[in-house]
Design a protein around this motif. Structure first.
Motif, PDB file in Angstrom:
ATOM      1  N   VAL A 157      43.651  31.292  47.461  1.00  0.00           N
ATOM      2  CA  VAL A 157      42.639  30.231  47.593  1.00  0.00           C
ATOM      3  C   VAL A 157      42.777  29.547  48.946  1.00  0.00           C
ATOM      4  CG1 VAL A 157      41.890  27.990  46.688  1.00  0.00           C
ATOM      5  CG2 VAL A 157      42.356  29.889  45.118  1.00  0.00           C
ATOM      6  N   GLY A 160      41.258  31.355  51.754  1.00  0.00           N
ATOM      7  CA  GLY A 160      39.825  31.597  51.656  1.00  0.00           C
ATOM      8  C   GLY A 160      39.471  32.979  51.133  1.00  0.00           C
ATOM      9  N   THR A 163      37.840  31.819  45.828  1.00  0.00           N
ATOM     10  CA  THR A 163      37.343  30.451  45.683  1.00  0.00           C
ATOM     11  C   THR A 163      37.509  30.075  44.221  1.00  0.00           C
ATOM     12  OG1 THR A 163      35.781  30.740  47.485  1.00  0.00           O
ATOM     13  CG2 THR A 163      35.324  28.954  45.956  1.00  0.00           C
ATOM     14  N   TYR A 169      37.362  31.789  39.186  1.00  0.00           N
ATOM     15  CA  TYR A 169      37.674  32.290  40.526  1.00  0.00           C
ATOM     16  C   TYR A 169      36.727  33.426  40.881  1.00  0.00           C
ATOM     17  CZ  TYR A 169      42.138  29.842  40.032  1.00  0.00           C
ATOM     18  OH  TYR A 169      43.099  28.881  39.854  1.00  0.00           O
ATOM     19  N   SER A 172      35.972  35.612  47.815  1.00  0.00           N
ATOM     20  CA  SER A 172      35.126  35.021  48.860  1.00  0.00           C
ATOM     21  C   SER A 172      35.551  35.435  50.254  1.00  0.00           C
ATOM     22  CB  SER A 172      35.146  33.496  48.728  1.00  0.00           C
ATOM     23  OG  SER A 172      36.479  33.014  48.742  1.00  0.00           O
TER      24      SER A 172
END
Length: 178
Positions: A157, A160, A163, A169, A172
């Motif tokens: 997370v 990045g 997300t 979740y 991303s």
């Protein structure tokens, strides 16, 4: 003599104790029997088998171990082993992944950010782009790689790559295999 033969010879506890006694300096059947706490008859039988295989020289009651044969067998086995498949096409990334992954598991989470990022880019590929995952499913997918799923989840997370919103979740970031 190959590594498989040596392992087979040493799979027998008596022969293993005989080799250990010889490696520690015993030089006769009687010395081996005393050092290994074995009956003389068992030592003689084990020594005969080890001598037939070429791991020990036997001259009457005198015995001599060939320790150099262990190293030679190990080197030959390593040379015969096929090279592992690279984990990445990039040699630098492959070196990092090879250092931290063993048998499909992450042996430790890299402390150095650049190495950790390489590992995370590799791990995030288990998550399909566009798919939403509940936290328990993320934990199950990450547990295959390493026991500290909370740390991996947090790193993914923070970088990045995943997300998070309301316990859900999704992927991303990171490389996508096409």
């Amino acid at each position: 003599m190959d590594a498989r033969t040596i392992v087979g010879l040493l799979a027998d506890p008596t022969r293993l104790r005989v080799v250990a006694a010889l490696a520690l300096g015993a030089g006769t059947l009687e010395e081996v029997a005393e050092a290994a706490d074995l009956p003389l008859k068992d030592v003689a039988l084990a020594a005969r088998r080890l001598a037939r295989a070429g791991l020990v020289d036997r001259d009457g009651h005198a015995l001599a171990l060939h320790p150099e044969r262990f190293g030679a067998a190990a080197r030959a086995a390593a040379e015969a082993e096929p090279a592992p498949e690279p984990l990445s096409d990039d040699p630098a990334e492959d070196a990092v992944l090879s250092a931290f992954l063993r048998d499909g598991r992450l042996v430790s989470i890299p402390a150095q950010h650049s190495k950790r990022r390489v590992v995370l880019d590799h791990l995030v590929r288990v998550f399909e782009p566009g798919v939403r995952y509940p936290e328990r499913e993320v934990n199950a997918l990450l547990a295959v790689w390493h026991a500290d799923v909370a740390a991996l989840r947090r790193y993914l997370v923070d970088e990045g790559l995943l997300t998070r919103e309301a316990g859900i979740y999704w992927r991303s970031g990171g490389p996508v295999d096409v």
